[in-house]
Design a protein around this motif. Structure first.
Motif, PDB file in Angstrom:
ATOM      1  N   ASP A   6      48.764  42.479  33.552  1.00  0.00           N
ATOM      2  CA  ASP A   6      48.261  42.611  34.925  1.00  0.00           C
ATOM      3  C   ASP A   6      49.446  42.914  35.826  1.00  0.00           C
ATOM      4  O   ASP A   6      50.607  42.735  35.435  1.00  0.00           O
ATOM      5  N   GLU A   7      49.160  43.362  37.030  1.00  0.00           N
ATOM      6  CA  GLU A   7      50.216  43.485  38.037  1.00  0.00           C
ATOM      7  C   GLU A   7      49.598  43.348  39.417  1.00  0.00           C
ATOM      8  O   GLU A   7      48.416  43.684  39.621  1.00  0.00           O
ATOM      9  N   ILE A   8      50.374  42.812  40.348  1.00  0.00           N
ATOM     10  CA  ILE A   8      49.897  42.629  41.716  1.00  0.00           C
ATOM     11  C   ILE A   8      50.937  43.132  42.701  1.00  0.00           C
ATOM     12  O   ILE A   8      52.136  43.127  42.404  1.00  0.00           O
ATOM     13  N   THR A   9      50.461  43.560  43.855  1.00  0.00           N
ATOM     14  CA  THR A   9      51.336  43.860  44.982  1.00  0.00           C
ATOM     15  C   THR A   9      51.483  42.596  45.817  1.00  0.00           C
ATOM     16  O   THR A   9      50.486  41.946  46.154  1.00  0.00           O
ATOM     17  N   VAL A  10      52.709  42.244  46.132  1.00  0.00           N
ATOM     18  CA  VAL A  10      52.966  41.041  46.928  1.00  0.00           C
ATOM     19  C   VAL A  10      52.927  41.444  48.400  1.00  0.00           C
ATOM     20  O   VAL A  10      53.907  41.965  48.943  1.00  0.00           O
ATOM     21  N   ARG A  40      48.799  32.747  51.701  1.00  0.00           N
ATOM     22  CA  ARG A  40      48.761  33.930  50.845  1.00  0.00           C
ATOM     23  C   ARG A  40      49.729  33.778  49.676  1.00  0.00           C
ATOM     24  O   ARG A  40      49.444  34.242  48.556  1.00  0.00           O
ATOM     25  N   PHE A  41      50.875  33.149  49.915  1.00  0.00           N
ATOM     26  CA  PHE A  41      51.823  32.880  48.832  1.00  0.00           C
ATOM     27  C   PHE A  41      51.148  32.034  47.755  1.00  0.00           C
ATOM     28  O   PHE A  41      51.273  32.312  46.557  1.00  0.00           O
ATOM     29  N   THR A  42      50.410  31.020  48.188  1.00  0.00           N
ATOM     30  CA  THR A  42      49.715  30.148  47.239  1.00  0.00           C
ATOM     31  C   THR A  42      48.671  30.922  46.445  1.00  0.00           C
ATOM     32  O   THR A  42      48.535  30.746  45.224  1.00  0.00           O
ATOM     33  N   GLU A  43      47.934  31.804  47.114  1.00  0.00           N
ATOM     34  CA  GLU A  43      46.926  32.619  46.420  1.00  0.00           C
ATOM     35  C   GLU A  43      47.565  33.508  45.359  1.00  0.00           C
ATOM     36  O   GLU A  43      47.069  33.618  44.235  1.00  0.00           O
ATOM     37  N   LEU A  44      48.680  34.134  45.713  1.00  0.00           N
ATOM     38  CA  LEU A  44      49.345  35.044  44.785  1.00  0.00           C
ATOM     39  C   LEU A  44      49.926  34.302  43.585  1.00  0.00           C
ATOM     40  O   LEU A  44      49.784  34.732  42.441  1.00  0.00           O
ATOM     41  N   ARG A  92      56.345  43.727  43.972  1.00  0.00           N
ATOM     42  CA  ARG A  92      55.282  43.683  42.972  1.00  0.00           C
ATOM     43  C   ARG A  92      55.669  42.686  41.895  1.00  0.00           C
ATOM     44  O   ARG A  92      56.844  42.428  41.670  1.00  0.00           O
ATOM     45  N   VAL A  93      54.658  42.143  41.217  1.00  0.00           N
ATOM     46  CA  VAL A  93      54.882  41.286  40.060  1.00  0.00           C
ATOM     47  C   VAL A  93      54.111  41.884  38.889  1.00  0.00           C
ATOM     48  O   VAL A  93      52.900  42.092  38.978  1.00  0.00           O
ATOM     49  N   VAL A  94      54.836  42.174  37.809  1.00  0.00           N
ATOM     50  CA  VAL A  94      54.231  42.678  36.582  1.00  0.00           C
ATOM     51  C   VAL A  94      54.154  41.523  35.594  1.00  0.00           C
ATOM     52  O   VAL A  94      55.172  40.867  35.323  1.00  0.00           O
ATOM     53  N   MET A  95      52.950  41.252  35.077  1.00  0.00           N
ATOM     54  CA  MET A  95      52.741  40.129  34.160  1.00  0.00           C
ATOM     55  C   MET A  95      52.574  40.642  32.742  1.00  0.00           C
ATOM     56  O   MET A  95      51.786  41.567  32.494  1.00  0.00           O
ATOM     57  N   LEU A  96      53.315  40.050  31.816  1.00  0.00           N
ATOM     58  CA  LEU A  96      53.282  40.447  30.423  1.00  0.00           C
ATOM     59  C   LEU A  96      52.407  39.500  29.613  1.00  0.00           C
ATOM     60  O   LEU A  96      52.278  38.313  29.936  1.00  0.00           O
TER      61      LEU A  96
END
Length: 257
Positions: free
Chosen positions: A216-220, A236-240, A203-207
């Motif tokens: 925001d946060e996303i599941t990779v 998909r890497f590019t989209e994320l 996951r990536v958590v954005m501050l």
């Protein structure tokens, strides 16, 4: 599980500075979560609060169900400035062994853990060397080996690859993922590098900008087996990474002048 709820950090002074404001997120057992945000948003302040090195102004931090009020047992930290985190007058062996002495482990067990950790990071045979005799990338491997030898359940990493070259950085990214998969340790990885966050994390958590909240946060949802060539070429890497980049730019635009 690592749980941060409503965390605040205010630095008092003539002009009070609010670094963190109502920040909440969780990291599950055995999860690798990357945390990114604009420069100066308080990432290191957050990590030091989690490590029990800095007292929050409000909110709670708990690790495995216990409130964090000081450096918790079972937690290790790898710092950005490896040159300052290693003692130059101590050998590689002694640097890695140091925290094990505080655990009061028998000498034979300490020797086993040092050897296993250095082998795991590709530095077997460097035990007698001194940090100043090693390259920057090798020094950071020593710092990682010291954390691994401690056998932590939770590992905090504060922009650990910011000071190394691009090729060494890629090698160390793969090393961290390999160690995480093998050891089953919980990892919270702070970085300012968006590509690195997407490559490493589940996951990536954005501050947001300071005063900081979770924006925001996303599941990779990339394959668990990753490599520098094919993973980074995956659409998909590019989209994320584009999504994360957009959120960071949004946070920068919201930053007060």
């Amino acid at each position: 599980m690592l749980e941060v709820q409503g965390l605040r950090k205010v630095y008092p002074g003539r002009r009070e500075v609010e670094a963190l404001r109502d920040l909440s997120f969780t990291v599950g057992n055995g999860e690798l979560v990357c945390l990114v945000g604009p420069s100066g948003c308080g990432k290191t302040t957050l990590l030091r609060c989690i490590a029990g090195l800095l007292e929050p102004s409000g909110g709670t931090i708990s690790l495995d169900g216990r409130a964090v009020s000081g450096p918790p047992p079972g937690l290790a930290m790898v710092f950005q400035e490896y040159g300052r985190s290693l003692f130059p007058w101590m050998s590689v062996r002694d640097n890695v062994e140091l925290p094990l002495k505080q655990k009061k482990l028998p000498r034979t067990r300490r020797a086993e853990l040092v050897e296993e950790a250095l082998t795991a990071v590709g530095l077997a045979g460097t035990e007698p060397a001194y940090p100043w005799q090693l390259s920057g990338g090798m020094q950071q491997r020593v710092a990682i080996a010291r954390a691994v030898a401690y056998e932590p359940s939770t590992l905090l990493m504060d922009e650990p690859f910011a000071a190394v070259d691009a090729q060494t950085r890629a090698d160390l990214e793969d090393l961290v993922r390999a160690l995480w998969q093998r050891l089953g340790v919980t990892v919270l990885f702070i970085t300012h590098d968006i590509d690195e966050a997407v490559y490493l994390g589940q996951r990536v958590v954005m501050l947001s900008s300071s005063p900081t909240v979770v924006q925001d946060e996303i599941t990779v949802d990339l394959p668990a087996e990753r490599d520098q060539l094919h993973t980074r070429a995956d659409p998909r890497f590019t989209e994320l990474r584009t999504h994360v980049y957009e959120q960071i730019q949004r946070a920068k635009r919201a930053q007060p002048a």
